[in-house]
Design an enzyme around this catalytic site. Structure first.
Site, PDB file in Angstrom:
ATOM      1  N   SER A 385      27.474 -21.643-112.207  1.00 25.86           N
ATOM      2  CA  SER A 385      26.130 -21.917-111.715  1.00 25.86           C
ATOM      3  C   SER A 385      26.154 -22.751-110.434  1.00 25.86           C
ATOM      4  CB  SER A 385      25.309 -22.594-112.814  1.00 25.86           C
ATOM      5  OG  SER A 385      23.948 -22.626-112.498  1.00 25.86           O
ATOM      6  N   LYS A 411      27.958 -16.866-112.939  1.00 28.67           N
ATOM      7  CA  LYS A 411      26.533 -16.975-113.291  1.00 28.67           C
ATOM      8  C   LYS A 411      25.735 -17.013-111.993  1.00 28.67           C
ATOM      9  CE  LYS A 411      23.131 -19.770-115.798  1.00 28.67           C
ATOM     10  NZ  LYS A 411      22.247 -20.092-114.651  1.00 28.67           N
TER      11      LYS A 411
END
Length: 540
Positions: A385, A411
């Site tokens: 992320s 992600k």
């Protein structure tokens, strides 16, 4: 803010959704023309007479409305989002209790095919808020089960300056009981809930200490087991109980240290270019090491302080360790990128509900980087992320070399967080992102420029949480007195850190040699001799 009225069994229920909160607080205004909102504002559904089931129905309808407005995929993975509300509401209505009815929310969200769009229960959401805010109300003590058959609950680290630290609690202390309750069979998260509470209140903790060392350090042999029928001596086991007053404790996501400088090739230039601080830097300065464990709201401020401290110490280069960093606030990744890069570079590209709508997210407060020294970023499969956003930004803007034992997690989606009326939260994917160069991250990850993976036979069993170095690397823990030395020792034998130092050795030598060449070329210009063919001043 938005409102949807659901008529349930003749009772009108006001469904008020909150605005987006937390890490990725954008996208809440997207999808105003969602097909889910095109139907009538009034939907007739049966309301349960069970208070728990009825509350779950309210939460389900609230979540359905938010997803209809904000979810990144306007087709809802091919599902008739408007039509399926009735099905899920009827299933919740038929549930035997509120907990069973709440499960229907998860089934509804599963239809979207997005693992990141989910409802988070109130307790889990409270933990998320503490992690994002970088502070909690408690005793300042991280605990976890020992990774052995005993499974004892051990203190991983007291937070520096917190109640547990001031009480003399050390890493490796075993938590025997909390407020008289035995911790046998308890896990760390369950026990942590007992330690948290309102500031000013007290909690009693009983501890056992077998050694002042740090658990898991290979040089400390395990104590021999007591003989049958005997008990451990006072030297082997020390029991004590402390009363700790809860308070607001600041969680530090960053550890930094000055590592020994790399060995430079003979003949390397003696100075480096003047930095952002105006100082001329020697190439044989220490390597600044920064380990970031999460992108919390205080991460950028702490990294700013750490870089300034390392610059003052004469750092010639830097290692930014993002291994096992699961991410956090996107805003934090943008603010940290700002510390390393000049101007207003692109941090990532983002697309929302409309596939052709691609925007570039730039550093929105342009300025000068705190340092321009060579930089290596360490990643692994646990870097996700916001870690991938920062890594991609530094790489694609030619600011850093990426070193890792594998590609990152992959992600490439951003969530907004919506607080629900029952205290839970809804995490909704509102956008997808790519690196500044347009590289897709989702389910792919970022590939390192250089691998630091060791062959399995050389690396031995994985004991380092995925670093590939066999060094005992554990991410996610703040540093405490006594643990810095052990960590620094492990870093100097960490395969990925060693690979990073080799990269920096070359980078520093190149920069220093270029500075030496430039110094030879640029010479003070000698005063020119007077031009005797020109007429004296004042004469024609």
């Amino acid at each position: 803010m938005f409102c949807k009225i659901i008529e349930a069994g003749g009772a009108s229920v006001d469904m008020q959704g909150s605005g987006a909160k937390g890490p990725e607080a954008r996208g809440e205004q997207r999808g105003a023309n969602s097909p889910a909102l095109a139907a009538s504002e009034l939907v007739r559904l049966p309301a349960s007479t069970d208070p728990g089931v009825f509350a779950a129905q309210r939460t389900l309808a609230e979540a359905w409305t938010i997803v209809g407005r904000a979810f990144v995929d306007p087709t809802f993975n091919g599902h008739d989002w408007e039509g399926e509300l009735r099905q899920h509401m009827l299933s919740a209505y038929a549930a035997h209790n509120g907990e069973e009815a709440l499960g229907e929310i998860g089934r509804m969200l599963e239809d979207l095919g997005d693992p990141y769009t989910r409802r988070v229960p109130p307790e889990e959401y409270a933990s998320f808020r503490m992690s994002s805010d970088g502070e909690l109300q408690g005793v300042g003590m991280l605990i976890a089960n020992e990774p052995t058959a005993s499974g004892n609950l051990l203190v991983l680290a007291p937070i520096k300056g917190g109640p547990a630290d001031r009480a003399g609690i050390l890493p490796g202390d075993e938590v025997v009981s909390i407020n008289g309750l035995s911790m046998e069979g308890w896990n760390g998260e369950k026990a942590a809930r007992l330690l948290r509470g309102k500031g000013g209140t007290e909690v009693r903790v009983r501890l056992a200490r077998r050694s002042a060392g740090i658990p898991g350090v290979p040089s400390r042999p395990d104590p021999p087991p007591p003989l049958p029928g005997s008990s451990p001596s006072a030297e082997e086991l020390e029991l004590r109980e402390v009363s700790l007053r809860r308070e607001r404790v600041q969680l530090s996501p960053l550890f930094h240290a000055a590592l020994p400088p790399p060995t430079l090739p003979p003949g390397t230039g003696s100075v480096m270019p003047v930095g952002a601080d105006g100082r001329v830097r020697r190439p044989d300065g220490p390597v600044g090491y920064l380990r970031l464990t999460s992108f919390s709201s205080n991460a950028a401020a702490e990294m700013r302080d750490a870089i300034q401290e390392l610059e003052a110490a004469g750092a010639s280069s830097y290692i930014l360790d993002l291994r096992n960093n699961p991410g956090g606030l996107v805003r934090s990744s943008i603010d940290i990128a700002r510390l390393w890069m000049d101007g207003s570079p692109v941090v990532f590209n983002i697309s929302g509900r409309e596939s052709d709508d691609v925007e570039s997210q730039l550093v929105d407060t342009p300025g000068s980087a705190l340092t321009r020294r060579p930089l290596v970023v360490l990643v692994n499969s646990g870097s996700a992320s916001a870690s991938e956003i920062l890594s991609g930004a530094l790489h694609d803007n030619h600011r850093a070399v990426i070193v890792g034992d594998s590609h990152t997690y992959g992600k490439g989606r951003i969530q907004s967080v919506f607080e629900l009326q029952d205290g839970s939260a809804l995490f909704v994917t509102v956008a997808r992102y790519q690196t500044p160069a347009g590289t897709e991250i989702d389910r792919i990850g970022i590939n390192p420029d250089r691998s630091c993976a060791l062959p399995p036979t050389a690396a031995g069993p994985a004991s380092d949480g995925g670093s590939g170095s066999g060094s005992g690397f554990i991410a996610g823990l703040p540093m405490v007195p006594g643990s810095e030395e052990a960590l620094l020792d492990s870093l100097l034998s960490d395969g990925c850190v060693l690979a990073a130092r080799e990269v920096l050795q070359r980078e520093v030598a190149v920069v220093a040699n270029a500075a030496a060449v430039a110094a030879d070329i640029v010479r003070p210009v000698a005063l020119r001799a007077p031009d005797l063919t020109s007429p004296p001043a004042g004469r024609l």
